[in-house]
Design a protein around this motif. Structure first.
Motif, PDB file in Angstrom:
ATOM      1  N   PHE A  79      13.403 -10.092  -3.455  1.00 52.92           N
ATOM      2  CA  PHE A  79      13.888  -9.078  -4.379  1.00 52.92           C
ATOM      3  C   PHE A  79      13.017  -7.829  -4.255  1.00 52.92           C
ATOM      4  O   PHE A  79      11.796  -7.914  -4.362  1.00 52.92           O
ATOM      5  N   LEU A  80      13.633  -6.686  -4.023  1.00 56.61           N
ATOM      6  CA  LEU A  80      12.942  -5.394  -4.042  1.00 56.61           C
ATOM      7  C   LEU A  80      12.968  -4.917  -5.491  1.00 56.61           C
ATOM      8  O   LEU A  80      14.036  -4.844  -6.108  1.00 56.61           O
ATOM      9  N   LEU A  81      11.807  -4.601  -6.028  1.00 58.71           N
ATOM     10  CA  LEU A  81      11.675  -4.325  -7.451  1.00 58.71           C
ATOM     11  C   LEU A  81      11.281  -2.888  -7.740  1.00 58.71           C
ATOM     12  O   LEU A  81      10.732  -2.204  -6.884  1.00 58.71           O
ATOM     13  N   GLY A  82      11.509  -2.484  -8.947  1.00 59.12           N
ATOM     14  CA  GLY A  82      10.908  -1.288  -9.502  1.00 59.12           C
ATOM     15  C   GLY A  82       9.874  -1.778 -10.497  1.00 59.12           C
ATOM     16  O   GLY A  82      10.108  -2.755 -11.195  1.00 59.12           O
ATOM     17  N   GLY A  83       8.723  -1.170 -10.554  1.00 60.46           N
ATOM     18  CA  GLY A  83       7.684  -1.636 -11.473  1.00 60.46           C
ATOM     19  C   GLY A  83       6.358  -1.808 -10.750  1.00 60.46           C
ATOM     20  O   GLY A  83       6.127  -1.226  -9.688  1.00 60.46           O
ATOM     21  N   ALA A  84       5.503  -2.638 -11.313  1.00 57.53           N
ATOM     22  CA  ALA A  84       4.150  -2.822 -10.777  1.00 57.53           C
ATOM     23  C   ALA A  84       4.141  -3.448  -9.388  1.00 57.53           C
ATOM     24  O   ALA A  84       3.285  -3.151  -8.572  1.00 57.53           O
TER      25      ALA A  84
ATOM     26  N   ARG B  15       0.862  -1.183   0.000  1.00 55.13           N
ATOM     27  CA  ARG B  15       0.000   0.000   0.000  1.00 55.13           C
ATOM     28  C   ARG B  15       0.902   1.238   0.000  1.00 55.13           C
ATOM     29  O   ARG B  15       2.045   1.196   0.424  1.00 55.13           O
ATOM     30  N   GLY B  16       0.374   2.340  -0.457  1.00 56.18           N
ATOM     31  CA  GLY B  16       1.144   3.570  -0.596  1.00 56.18           C
ATOM     32  C   GLY B  16       1.869   4.005   0.658  1.00 56.18           C
ATOM     33  O   GLY B  16       3.048   4.354   0.619  1.00 56.18           O
ATOM     34  N   ALA B  17       1.197   3.982   1.806  1.00 54.53           N
ATOM     35  CA  ALA B  17       1.809   4.441   3.053  1.00 54.53           C
ATOM     36  C   ALA B  17       2.975   3.556   3.488  1.00 54.53           C
ATOM     37  O   ALA B  17       3.883   4.014   4.178  1.00 54.53           O
ATOM     38  N   ALA B  18       2.975   2.306   3.074  1.00 57.31           N
ATOM     39  CA  ALA B  18       4.029   1.370   3.482  1.00 57.31           C
ATOM     40  C   ALA B  18       5.301   1.526   2.661  1.00 57.31           C
ATOM     41  O   ALA B  18       6.338   0.977   3.016  1.00 57.31           O
ATOM     42  N   ARG B  19       5.247   2.276   1.594  1.00 56.66           N
ATOM     43  CA  ARG B  19       6.408   2.395   0.711  1.00 56.66           C
ATOM     44  C   ARG B  19       7.603   3.079   1.367  1.00 56.66           C
ATOM     45  O   ARG B  19       8.724   2.939   0.906  1.00 56.66           O
ATOM     46  N   THR B  20       7.389   3.775   2.448  1.00 56.54           N
ATOM     47  CA  THR B  20       8.507   4.407   3.156  1.00 56.54           C
ATOM     48  C   THR B  20       9.284   3.386   3.989  1.00 56.54           C
ATOM     49  O   THR B  20      10.360   3.699   4.482  1.00 56.54           O
ATOM     50  N   ARG B  21       8.747   2.181   4.124  1.00 58.96           N
ATOM     51  CA  ARG B  21       9.374   1.150   4.963  1.00 58.96           C
ATOM     52  C   ARG B  21       9.783  -0.084   4.159  1.00 58.96           C
ATOM     53  O   ARG B  21       9.850  -1.186   4.700  1.00 58.96           O
ATOM     54  N   LEU B  22      10.068   0.076   2.881  1.00 57.41           N
ATOM     55  CA  LEU B  22      10.356  -1.069   2.030  1.00 57.41           C
ATOM     56  C   LEU B  22      11.606  -1.831   2.454  1.00 57.41           C
ATOM     57  O   LEU B  22      11.622  -3.055   2.436  1.00 57.41           O
ATOM     58  N   SER B  23      12.658  -1.133   2.832  1.00 55.05           N
ATOM     59  CA  SER B  23      13.893  -1.820   3.235  1.00 55.05           C
ATOM     60  C   SER B  23      13.670  -2.671   4.472  1.00 55.05           C
ATOM     61  O   SER B  23      14.150  -3.805   4.556  1.00 55.05           O
ATOM     62  N   ALA B  24      12.950  -2.141   5.444  1.00 52.21           N
ATOM     63  CA  ALA B  24      12.650  -2.910   6.658  1.00 52.21           C
ATOM     64  C   ALA B  24      11.751  -4.094   6.330  1.00 52.21           C
ATOM     65  O   ALA B  24      11.928  -5.198   6.876  1.00 52.21           O
ATOM     66  N   TYR B  25      10.801  -3.894   5.435  1.00 53.12           N
ATOM     67  CA  TYR B  25       9.893  -4.976   5.063  1.00 53.12           C
ATOM     68  C   TYR B  25      10.643  -6.073   4.310  1.00 53.12           C
ATOM     69  O   TYR B  25      10.364  -7.256   4.484  1.00 53.12           O
ATOM     70  N   LEU B  26      11.615  -5.690   3.497  1.00 51.22           N
ATOM     71  CA  LEU B  26      12.432  -6.667   2.778  1.00 51.22           C
ATOM     72  C   LEU B  26      13.098  -7.618   3.769  1.00 51.22           C
ATOM     73  O   LEU B  26      13.071  -8.837   3.592  1.00 51.22           O
TER      74      LEU B  26
END
Length: 149
Positions: free
Chosen positions: A98-103, A74-85
């Motif tokens: 894998f952390l991706l760029g794209g859809a 979700r949009g709000a979670a995008r600030t925490r992608l590294s931690a979520y990875l």
């Protein structure tokens, strides 16, 4: 760090067999054993070699069903992608994340004992997470380890 031909020969030999004895590795790279040891040490210190791992067959280890799960956050979670990875990487049965760029934001490579366990993984760890917007599970029928080096 600049890699030369010797470094590349060392990396290729180690990628093929990380347990190769130093004298055999030196011979394959065309350098003295002491030089080989110093080169491998430098490659580790510089982070070129991240580690040495066993290539475990998931099926023979009791997890014959593999899947790639695409995860969109979700949009709000995008600030925490590294931690979520890292959180995804720590889940049971996860082989790679894998952390991706794209859809999609992530591809999660998992191995499970059976389809019920895979379904439980997706529901318990992904679908019920309020930060996850969408998951898409694709079964892996076959795969081959690439000989990158």
């Amino acid at each position: 760090m600049r890699l030369d031909a010797v470094d590349h020969r060392l990396l290729a030999a180690l990628a093929e067999d990380a347990r190769i004895p130093n004298n055999a590795l030196a011979s394959r790279a065309g350098v003295a054993p002491s030089t080989c040891l110093a080169r491998v040490r430098r490659l580790k210190e510089e982070g070129v070699i991240r580690g040495f791992h066993a290539d475990v067959d998931p099926a023979r280890a009791g997890r014959p069903l593999q899947a790639m799960i695409a995860v969109q956050m979700r949009g709000a979670a995008r600030t925490r992608l590294s931690a979520y990875l890292q959180r995804l990487a720590d889940l049971p049965g996860v082989l790679h994340v894998f952390l991706l760029g794209g859809a999609h934001d992530f591809l999660v490579h998992v191995a499970a004992p059976d389809s019920d366990a895979l379904n439980e993984f997706v529901i318990e760890h992904l679908s019920t997470d309020p930060d996850v917007a969408l998951t898409e599970t694709n079964l892996i029928f076959q795969h081959a380890r690439a000989g990158w080096y």
